[in-house]
Motif scaffolding. Sequence first.
Motif, mmCIF file in Angstrom:
data_model
loop_
_atom_site.group_PDB
_atom_site.id
_atom_site.type_symbol
_atom_site.label_atom_id
_atom_site.label_comp_id
_atom_site.label_asym_id
_atom_site.label_seq_id
_atom_site.Cartn_x
_atom_site.Cartn_y
_atom_site.Cartn_z
ATOM 1 N N GLU A 1 4.651 8.598 -4.664
ATOM 2 C CA GLU A 1 4.524 7.624 -3.932
ATOM 3 C C GLU A 1 5.148 6.721 -2.310
ATOM 4 O O GLU A 1 6.070 6.255 -2.551
ATOM 5 C CB GLU A 1 4.610 6.459 -4.871
ATOM 6 N N VAL A 2 5.042 6.912 -1.419
ATOM 7 C CA VAL A 2 5.103 6.913 -0.269
ATOM 8 C C VAL A 2 4.376 5.908 0.619
ATOM 9 O O VAL A 2 3.375 5.389 0.326
ATOM 10 C CB VAL A 2 4.954 8.116 0.855
ATOM 11 N N SER A 3 4.996 5.016 1.243
ATOM 12 C CA SER A 3 4.944 3.423 1.471
ATOM 13 C C SER A 3 4.618 3.513 2.829
ATOM 14 O O SER A 3 4.424 4.012 3.773
ATOM 15 C CB SER A 3 6.385 2.559 1.756
ATOM 16 N N ALA A 4 3.061 2.809 2.624
ATOM 17 C CA ALA A 4 2.317 2.786 3.956
ATOM 18 C C ALA A 4 2.729 1.400 5.222
ATOM 19 O O ALA A 4 2.179 1.352 6.063
ATOM 20 C CB ALA A 4 1.189 2.903 3.897
ATOM 21 N N MET A 5 3.818 1.201 4.967
ATOM 22 C CA MET A 5 4.461 -0.360 5.679
ATOM 23 C C MET A 5 4.952 0.425 6.439
ATOM 24 O O MET A 5 5.343 1.854 6.541
ATOM 25 C CB MET A 5 4.910 -1.358 4.361
ATOM 26 N N THR A 6 4.968 -0.340 7.548
ATOM 27 C CA THR A 6 5.817 0.020 9.141
ATOM 28 C C THR A 6 6.830 0.058 9.380
ATOM 29 O O THR A 6 7.389 -1.299 8.026
ATOM 30 C CB THR A 6 4.903 -0.742 10.676
ATOM 31 N N HIS A 7 7.436 0.037 10.186
ATOM 32 C CA HIS A 7 9.114 0.067 10.293
ATOM 33 C C HIS A 7 8.922 -1.750 10.400
ATOM 34 O O HIS A 7 9.946 -1.589 9.041
ATOM 35 C CB HIS A 7 9.659 0.571 11.280
ATOM 36 N N ASP A 8 8.004 -2.215 10.862
ATOM 37 C CA ASP A 8 8.628 -4.272 10.835
ATOM 38 C C ASP A 8 8.537 -4.402 9.096
ATOM 39 O O ASP A 8 9.363 -5.715 9.103
ATOM 40 C CB ASP A 8 8.064 -4.643 12.147
ATOM 41 N N GLN A 9 8.073 -3.899 9.121
ATOM 42 C CA GLN A 9 6.956 -4.731 7.678
ATOM 43 C C GLN A 9 8.026 -3.959 6.680
ATOM 44 O O GLN A 9 8.447 -5.561 5.918
ATOM 45 C CB GLN A 9 5.526 -4.580 6.914
ATOM 46 N N THR A 10 9.010 -3.387 6.702
ATOM 47 C CA THR A 10 9.936 -2.555 5.575
ATOM 48 C C THR A 10 10.877 -3.382 6.327
ATOM 49 O O THR A 10 11.474 -3.584 4.857
ATOM 50 C CB THR A 10 10.236 -1.101 6.510
ATOM 51 N N ASP B 1 0.926 -1.360 -0.371
ATOM 52 C CA ASP B 1 -0.034 -0.162 -0.048
ATOM 53 C C ASP B 1 0.756 1.185 0.024
ATOM 54 O O ASP B 1 1.667 1.723 0.987
ATOM 55 C CB ASP B 1 -0.861 0.403 1.041
ATOM 56 N N LYS B 2 0.386 1.926 -0.871
ATOM 57 C CA LYS B 2 1.483 3.106 -1.165
ATOM 58 C C LYS B 2 0.476 4.708 -0.518
ATOM 59 O O LYS B 2 -0.470 4.636 -1.272
ATOM 60 C CB LYS B 2 2.159 3.352 -2.362
ATOM 61 N N VAL B 3 0.450 5.447 -0.370
ATOM 62 C CA VAL B 3 0.400 7.096 0.083
ATOM 63 C C VAL B 3 0.783 7.938 -1.544
ATOM 64 O O VAL B 3 2.231 8.293 -1.230
ATOM 65 C CB VAL B 3 -0.330 7.209 1.141
ATOM 66 N N ASN B 4 -0.182 8.839 -2.212
ATOM 67 C CA ASN B 4 0.135 9.697 -3.083
ATOM 68 C C ASN B 4 0.275 10.901 -2.733
ATOM 69 O O ASN B 4 -0.462 11.675 -2.440
ATOM 70 C CB ASN B 4 -0.328 10.072 -4.900
ATOM 71 N N ILE B 5 2.028 11.278 -1.949
ATOM 72 C CA ILE B 5 1.963 12.676 -1.501
ATOM 73 C C ILE B 5 2.572 13.196 -2.055
ATOM 74 O O ILE B 5 3.715 13.274 -2.584
ATOM 75 C CB ILE B 5 2.291 12.991 -0.430
ATOM 76 N N LEU B 6 1.922 14.110 -3.316
ATOM 77 C CA LEU B 6 2.540 15.269 -3.827
ATOM 78 C C LEU B 6 3.119 15.088 -5.061
ATOM 79 O O LEU B 6 4.153 15.300 -5.890
ATOM 80 C CB LEU B 6 3.710 16.176 -3.476
ATOM 81 N N GLY B 7 2.022 13.396 -5.372
ATOM 82 C CA GLY B 7 3.334 12.881 -7.053
ATOM 83 C C GLY B 7 3.993 11.613 -5.931
ATOM 84 O O GLY B 7 4.489 11.189 -7.175
#
Length: 240
Positions: free
Chosen positions: A10-19, A2-8
């Motif tokens: 694509e920022v990951s919505a994963m937690t630290h542990d998931q990353t 899952d990602k969030v588009n912030i000013l174009g």
Amino acid sequence: MDKVNILGVEVSAMTHDQTINTLIDAVDNDKKKFVVTANPEIILHAYENRDYFQELSKADIITADGIGVVKGAKLLGRSIPERVTGFDLFISLLRKADQKGNSIYLLGAKEAVLNKTVTYIEEQYPNIKIVGKHNGYFDWEDPSIAKEIAGKKPDFVFVALGFPRQEKWIGKYIEQFNKGVFIGIGGSFDVLAGEVKRAPEIWQRLNLEWLYRLMKQPSRWRRMLALPRFVFKLYSYKQR
């Protein structure tokens, strides 16, 4: 993912542990990952500079390195569970690499700082194989460092050249590598070497690490001006 588009961007919505789990899985399977740890300043710079945006577009994972990015996502009606900072990823990956006997390459900082970082890692994480290192002062047009890294095939390449240099360097050469996690970690070598003190844990938990750094380094005030500009751009972006 899952990602969030912030000013174009694509920022990951994963937690630290998931990353961490995603990156360890990549190493275990000889895959390649380009990781960017993005604060509001980085996202704003990408929004305003097309060339830099193109380099960030090559990244596999862009984490929210800063509470401003997490709050920015909320402003847009989206959710990022927590900030995932470059330094925290660095330390967690070193721990995992020590457990698994992985190899690393260190790129960046002054020679004295780099050597202190190497000594610290050798003492604290003795099972890690440091296959190479180079300070942050070199000719960008000389591909010899990239060729050296490609030949040594480290599992992790920690690039501490600072924003925006580290993302540009990784983006420029990422296609030359067949495997490994490449991650920009800013001034993390300076912290590990004891040259810069990180904010106390209570400041981190209160998401005030940025304020602590500003108090310790008042010269950073110009960089902090990016935050209100970031918020303004977000409001404009939200109206589209």
